[in-house]
Design an enzyme around this catalytic site. Structure first.
Site, short mmCIF file in Angstrom:
data_model
loop_
_atom_site.label_atom_id
_atom_site.label_comp_id
_atom_site.label_asym_id
_atom_site.label_seq_id
_atom_site.Cartn_x
_atom_site.Cartn_y
_atom_site.Cartn_z
N HIS A 43 0.83 -1.21 0.00
CA HIS A 43 0.00 0.00 0.00
C HIS A 43 0.87 1.26 0.00
O HIS A 43 0.47 2.30 0.53
CB HIS A 43 -0.97 0.01 1.20
N ASP A 185 2.33 -3.55 -9.66
CA ASP A 185 2.17 -4.84 -10.36
C ASP A 185 2.67 -4.76 -11.79
O ASP A 185 3.39 -5.64 -12.27
CB ASP A 185 0.70 -5.25 -10.38
MG MG Z 1 -4.66 -7.35 -9.87
#
Ligand code: MG
Ligand code: ADP
Length: 399
Positions: A43, A185
């Site tokens: 986060h 990601d």
């Molecule tokens: Mg994802």
């Protein structure tokens, strides 16, 4: 015990087979891009902080051929072989949904950025577990973005090209799929390096590769997929982002990560003391988590695995108590792994289910997995699945 990643030739033949079955022709190229697991720095991406993910050996394979018209045809292993058919113009925010939005979204983002695309046929095959917090979504987007960029005759080789593609994939996931993903990601899937963790600075999008040969150190990074996703929590990610933005605004900074440049602990504490309650706890997680990324990088460089494990444990506590994104399945997995001999363990990914990771001595891997399974059973929780995460390469052309 662990679910294996497909070797490239397997992935290539599965994607090629799917392409042939759907379109009765051979693909022109096959690209593969990986899922990821985050070692530490959770986060922090959308707060302009640091993260330290690794690319998984698990990849999504995209077999593609260009068309001479504007038609787009897609198949994915996810949807019972159902074929989607439309045009390039259908692919836009609000124009496509579900898996189609993830597969096709990059085509929209690339065109928005001025890349000329023709229609295309695309078949996907993937061994990245979906919804396990291992980023099957970015693996799909990045494999497709690489394939389309290559068909358009543009280079995907250097890191600058990769950084641009990662940003376009984030835009696609945010605007076409409607998921508020932060950027870690896609950066991992496109910019990671085998044998290394990726130190990602989300403030300026710069990366550094940190050598991480766990096997040589007699260790394994065990991924525990709890196989649960608490969908009641679906708005929580967005809510955490909003709280962080509000806290940053209250402190007069653009992002909470900016507070990291205050150079004394005392100064950071003084800034945090101007926040209350939930905002204070969320901000404290972000700042302490950024510090833990540096701690884990230092530990990796010094090959001090005990120190790395301790920082992982502290990250879990911070996510559980200050950021409140853990859940019983993750807490049980983490505690059982530690008790069975892991040097450290933490939830990884967004939370509320998904996966945990444990740093374990190689010879204890089976034992730790067994203990985690037993603990889940004893608590009446779903039986987890396991993977071993070896730091792997970013996306590339495989056929
Ligand atoms: Mg994802
Ligand atoms: P995660 O990225 O952690 O696996 P997300 O909820 O972000 O979980 O993304 C999962 C979604 O990504 C799936 O519901 C699906 O829409 C899409 N997706 C993942 N893998 C594939 C695939 N092989 N083909 C098509 N869509 C996929």
């Amino acid at each position: 015990m662990s679910e294996q990643a497909w070797p490239d030739p397997d992935g290539v033949s599965r994607a090629t087979e799917a392409f042939r079955a759907a379109f009765d022709a051979a693909p022109e190229q096959v690209w593969a891009s990986p899922g990821r697991v985050n070692l530490v720095g959770e986060h922090t991406d959308y707060n302009g902080g640091l993260a330290l993910p690794i690319a998984l050996p698990h990849r999504t394979f995209a077999a593609i051929a260009p068309r001479s018209d504007r038609t787009v045809r897609l198949v994915s292993g996810l949807d019972d072989g159902h074929r989607w058919e439309g045009t390039l113009d259908d692919i836009r925010p609000g124009g496509v949904s579900d898996w189609v939005a993830y597969c096709a979204g990059p085509a929209w983002a690339l065109r928005e950025d001025g890349v000329e695309l023709s229609g295309f046929d695309l078949a996907l095959a993937s061994c990245v577990p979906t919804g396990a917090g291992l980023s099957s979504s970015a693996a799909v987007e990045c494999a497709v973005a690489l394939a389309l960029t290559s068909l358009a005759g543009e280079s995907t080789d250097d890191d600058a090209a990769r950084a641009r593609l990662a940003a376009l994939c984030v835009r696609a996931e945010n605007e076409v799929a409607g998921a508020p993903t932060g950027g870690m990601d896609q950066a991992t899937s496109l910019r990671a390096k085998a044998g290394h963790a990726l130190l990602l600075d989300c403030r300026d999008d710069s990366v550094e590769h940190v050598a991480l040969d766990l096997e040589a150190a007699g260790l394994a990074l065990l991924v525990v997929d709890t196989r649960v996703h608490h969908s009641l929590a679906d708005g929580q990610y967005g809510r955490r982002r909003t709280t962080c933005e509000t806290a940053a605004a209250r402190l007069g900074v653009t992002q909470l990560g900016d507070l990291d440049s205050i150079d004394t602990e005392n100064g950071r504490q003084t800034a945090l003391a101007r926040l209350d309650g939930e905002e204070a706890r969320r901000a404290r997680h972000v700042l302490t988590e950024i510090a833990r990324v540096r701690e884990v990088v230092d530990a990796a460089r010094a090959q001090d695995w005990t120190r790395m494990g301790t920082a992982m444990d502290a990250s879990h506590e911070s996510l559980r108590v200050d950021y409140e994104v853990s859940c019983v399945e993750l807490d049980v997995a983490v505690e059982a792994a530690r008790a069975a001999g892991a040097l450290g363990a933490r939830m990884t990914g967004g939370g509320f289910g998904g996966s945990a990771i444990a740093l374990v001595p190689l010879d204890l891997t089976e034992q730790v997995a067994g203990a985690v399974t037993a603990a889940a059973r004893e608590r009446g929780l779903r039986e987890p699945a396991f993977h071993v995460a070896v730091p792997s390469a970013s996306g590339e052309r495989v056929a």
